[in-house]
Design a protein around this motif. Structure first.
Motif, PDB file in Angstrom:
ATOM      1  N   CYS A  74       0.835  -1.211   0.000  1.00  0.00           N
ATOM      2  CA  CYS A  74       0.000   0.000   0.000  1.00  0.00           C
ATOM      3  C   CYS A  74       0.866   1.256   0.000  1.00  0.00           C
ATOM      4  CB  CYS A  74      -0.927   0.001   1.214  1.00  0.00           C
ATOM      5  SG  CYS A  74      -2.070  -1.377   1.240  1.00  0.00           S
ATOM      6  N   TYR A  75       1.936   1.232  -0.779  1.00  0.00           N
ATOM      7  CA  TYR A  75       2.865   2.360  -0.936  1.00  0.00           C
ATOM      8  C   TYR A  75       3.541   2.777   0.363  1.00  0.00           C
ATOM      9  CZ  TYR A  75       0.596   2.768  -5.463  1.00  0.00           C
ATOM     10  OH  TYR A  75       0.102   2.500  -6.703  1.00  0.00           O
ATOM     11  N   GLY A  76       3.520   1.951   1.387  1.00  0.00           N
ATOM     12  CA  GLY A  76       4.165   2.265   2.646  1.00  0.00           C
ATOM     13  C   GLY A  76       3.355   3.180   3.537  1.00  0.00           C
ATOM     14  N   ILE A  77       2.203   3.603   3.076  1.00  0.00           N
ATOM     15  CA  ILE A  77       1.402   4.572   3.832  1.00  0.00           C
ATOM     16  C   ILE A  77       0.766   3.933   5.059  1.00  0.00           C
ATOM     17  CG2 ILE A  77      -0.622   6.075   3.702  1.00  0.00           C
ATOM     18  CD1 ILE A  77       0.071   6.466   0.731  1.00  0.00           C
ATOM     19  N   ILE A  84      10.140   4.082  -1.338  1.00  0.00           N
ATOM     20  CA  ILE A  84      11.216   4.664  -2.141  1.00  0.00           C
ATOM     21  C   ILE A  84      11.017   4.316  -3.614  1.00  0.00           C
ATOM     22  CG2 ILE A  84      13.697   4.536  -2.623  1.00  0.00           C
ATOM     23  CD1 ILE A  84      14.053   4.227   0.456  1.00  0.00           C
ATOM     24  N   TYR A  85      10.640   3.072  -3.890  1.00  0.00           N
ATOM     25  CA  TYR A  85      10.371   2.660  -5.272  1.00  0.00           C
ATOM     26  C   TYR A  85       9.208   3.460  -5.866  1.00  0.00           C
ATOM     27  CZ  TYR A  85       8.620  -0.115  -9.151  1.00  0.00           C
ATOM     28  OH  TYR A  85       8.147  -0.511 -10.378  1.00  0.00           O
ATOM     29  N   ALA A  86       8.140   3.652  -5.103  1.00  0.00           N
ATOM     30  CA  ALA A  86       6.985   4.397  -5.602  1.00  0.00           C
ATOM     31  C   ALA A  86       7.352   5.853  -5.874  1.00  0.00           C
ATOM     32  CB  ALA A  86       5.836   4.313  -4.603  1.00  0.00           C
ATOM     33  N   ILE A  87       8.133   6.461  -4.997  1.00  0.00           N
ATOM     34  CA  ILE A  87       8.576   7.840  -5.217  1.00  0.00           C
ATOM     35  C   ILE A  87       9.452   7.917  -6.458  1.00  0.00           C
ATOM     36  CG2 ILE A  87      10.027   9.689  -4.271  1.00  0.00           C
ATOM     37  CD1 ILE A  87       8.957   8.842  -1.483  1.00  0.00           C
ATOM     38  N   GLY A 114       6.261   9.327 -14.093  1.00  0.00           N
ATOM     39  CA  GLY A 114       5.080  10.167 -13.968  1.00  0.00           C
ATOM     40  C   GLY A 114       3.808   9.345 -13.973  1.00  0.00           C
ATOM     41  N   MET A 115       2.724  10.012 -13.698  1.00  0.00           N
ATOM     42  CA  MET A 115       1.442   9.320 -13.614  1.00  0.00           C
ATOM     43  C   MET A 115       0.997   8.791 -14.971  1.00  0.00           C
ATOM     44  SD  MET A 115      -0.585   8.396 -11.398  1.00  0.00           S
ATOM     45  CE  MET A 115      -2.208   7.768 -11.142  1.00  0.00           C
ATOM     46  N   GLU A 116       1.241   9.565 -16.035  1.00  0.00           N
ATOM     47  CA  GLU A 116       0.856   9.110 -17.369  1.00  0.00           C
ATOM     48  C   GLU A 116       1.627   7.858 -17.766  1.00  0.00           C
ATOM     49  OE1 GLU A 116       1.910  12.336 -16.845  1.00  0.00           O
ATOM     50  OE2 GLU A 116      -0.095  13.199 -16.697  1.00  0.00           O
TER      51      GLU A 116
END
Length: 111
Positions: free
Chosen positions: A25-28, A80-83, A90-92
């Motif tokens: 979950c993205y680390g959140i 870190i990977y997600a960032i 980018g999102m696109e």
């Protein structure tokens, strides 16, 4: 004198497990759970070391602490990977990768 359960021993174990389970979950979610479990485990360890003869459940605390450390590491790596992914592609780009992946899955299931 009857032995009593260490405070939060089960909670530490549960938070340690959840920190590993929620690492995708993205680390959140998993990162705070792992940190909370680690802080609680350190407090419970200090309490146990002061008088080990009156407490039980230290094995849960040790196991929960190890799981929390593993969960923190996994969540930190994924964060870190997600960032990195968002900053480079980018999102696109991420949406494009997902579309290509889904096309590959659909083509593979047709054959």
């Amino acid at each position: 004198m009857e032995k009593q359960q260490l405070p939060n021993a089960t909670l530490i174990l549960v938070f340690g497990i959840l920190s590993i389970v929620t690492c995708c979950c993205y680390g959140i979610i998993g990162l705070p759970l792992g940190i909370i479990a680690l802080v609680l485990a350190n407090k419970a360890t200090k309490l146990y070391m002061e008088s080990p003869e009156i407490y039980t459940g230290f094995q849960n605390v040790k196991t929960g602490r190890i799981l929390a450390i593993i969960g923190i590491v996994l969540n930190a790596i994924y964060l870190i990977y997600a960032i990195w992914l968002f900053s480079t592609v980018g999102m696109e780009g991420i949406q494009e990768i997902q579309e290509e992946f889904m096309k590959g899955l659909n083509e593979g299931s047709v054959e």
